[in-house]
Design an enzyme around this catalytic site. Structure first.
Site, PDB file in Angstrom:
ATOM      1  N   CYS A 116       0.779  -1.058  -0.002  1.00 28.40           N
ATOM      2  CA  CYS A 116       0.005   0.009  -0.130  1.00 28.40           C
ATOM      3  C   CYS A 116       0.943   0.991   0.102  1.00 28.40           C
ATOM      4  O   CYS A 116       1.618   1.354  -0.747  1.00 28.40           O
ATOM      5  CB  CYS A 116      -0.878  -0.040   1.297  1.00 28.40           C
ATOM      6  SG  CYS A 116      -2.175   1.349   1.575  1.00 28.40           S
ATOM      7  N   ASP A 163      -8.276  -2.768  -8.410  1.00 27.24           N
ATOM      8  CA  ASP A 163      -7.949  -2.002  -7.417  1.00 27.24           C
ATOM      9  C   ASP A 163      -8.792  -0.427  -7.528  1.00 27.24           C
ATOM     10  O   ASP A 163      -8.542  -0.065  -8.626  1.00 27.24           O
ATOM     11  CB  ASP A 163      -6.482  -1.772  -7.365  1.00 27.24           C
ATOM     12  CG  ASP A 163      -5.756  -1.111  -6.236  1.00 27.24           C
ATOM     13  OD1 ASP A 163      -6.480  -0.105  -5.646  1.00 27.24           O
ATOM     14  OD2 ASP A 163      -5.065  -1.319  -5.793  1.00 27.24           O
ATOM     15  N   HIS A 191      -7.466  -4.287  -4.044  1.00 27.24           N
ATOM     16  CA  HIS A 191      -6.707  -3.364  -3.256  1.00 27.24           C
ATOM     17  C   HIS A 191      -6.307  -4.216  -2.193  1.00 27.24           C
ATOM     18  O   HIS A 191      -7.356  -4.583  -1.337  1.00 27.24           O
ATOM     19  CB  HIS A 191      -6.897  -2.093  -3.088  1.00 27.24           C
ATOM     20  CG  HIS A 191      -5.634  -1.067  -2.364  1.00 27.24           C
ATOM     21  ND1 HIS A 191      -4.410  -0.695  -3.024  1.00 27.24           N
ATOM     22  CD2 HIS A 191      -5.558  -0.685  -1.292  1.00 27.24           C
ATOM     23  CE1 HIS A 191      -3.586  -0.144  -2.254  1.00 27.24           C
ATOM     24  NE2 HIS A 191      -4.174  -0.039  -1.072  1.00 27.24           N
TER      25      HIS A 191
END
Length: 222
Positions: A116, A163, A191
């Site tokens: 991330c 995502d 994600h």
């Protein structure tokens, strides 16, 4: 067993970090957090790499704003994490991963892996430092904006097809700017697919991405 240590960055800032793995390891990693701090998930990530023989250190990047941050994955946690990330000085994460790299065993070949926000920081570890021999970046949302930076080591990237925060158009921009970077896109994944505490966790994709990451580090860290 892992433990908390204290690091000092080159600007004098002190920060906590989680370390794990054999002290005499020949291969070592800096593990870079998501926007949720060095929480249970990141400690578990460290443990998995430690079980493969790596010495690992995960620096607490939020210590520049607020110490002891460990968030979960609710909507409120996401909002809190984003707010904290926005307050971190731009140069802070790079200084902190350099401090972590310096604390790894002398003589060990060093890599960096991030998730991330940490995926973006791992990219910067490859482009803004010379501390690492390899970098693996998992769904880093800020990579596209800094895609023209020049890496000084081999880089591997992992993205999710579905995502919501990183469109495939961004991934294609990165491919075009960095033809030498190994890029994988996981069909149907979302994600955070590598985090088993998120609703978006995909075990098959996480295991494949981890296999690729370990093979990448085995190749470039010896």
């Amino acid at each position: 067993m892992g433990e908390t240590i204290t690091l000092t960055a080159s600007d004098g800032h002190t920060l906590s970090a989680w370390q794990d793995g054999p002290q005499d390891a020949s291969r070592a990693l800096v593990v870079v957090q998501e926007i949720f701090g060095v929480n249970r998930h990141i400690r578990n990530v460290c443990a998995r790499f430690a079980a493969q023989g790596y010495r690992v250190i995960a620096p607490a990047l939020f210590d520049r704003v607020q110490r002891g941050v460990e968030l979960g994955y609710t909507a409120d946690d996401v909002a809190t994490g984003r707010a904290l990330r926005a307050k971190v000085p731009e140069a802070g994460p790079v200084l902190d991963i350099e401090a972590a790299a310096a604390a790894l065993p002398a003589g060990a070949k060093r890599g960096i892996v991030g998730y991330c926000w940490g995926g973006t920081v791992a990219w910067w570890g490859a482009t803004r430092t010379r501390s690492f021999a390899a970098s693996s970046c998992w769904y880093g949302g800020g990579i596209a904006a800094t895609r023209t930076e020049t890496p000084t080591c081999p880089v591997q990237m992992h993205f999710a097809e579905k995502d919501a925060s990183i469109p495939l158009s961004d991934v294609e921009l990165i491919r075009a700017a960095q033809p030498g970077v190994e890029i994988f896109v996981y069909a149907g994944a979302q994600h955070g697919f590598g985090c088993d505490e998120r609703a978006s966790f995909s075990r098959a994709d996480a295991e494949l991405a981890q296999e690729r990451t370990l093979a990448f580090f085995a190749k470039h860290l010896g």
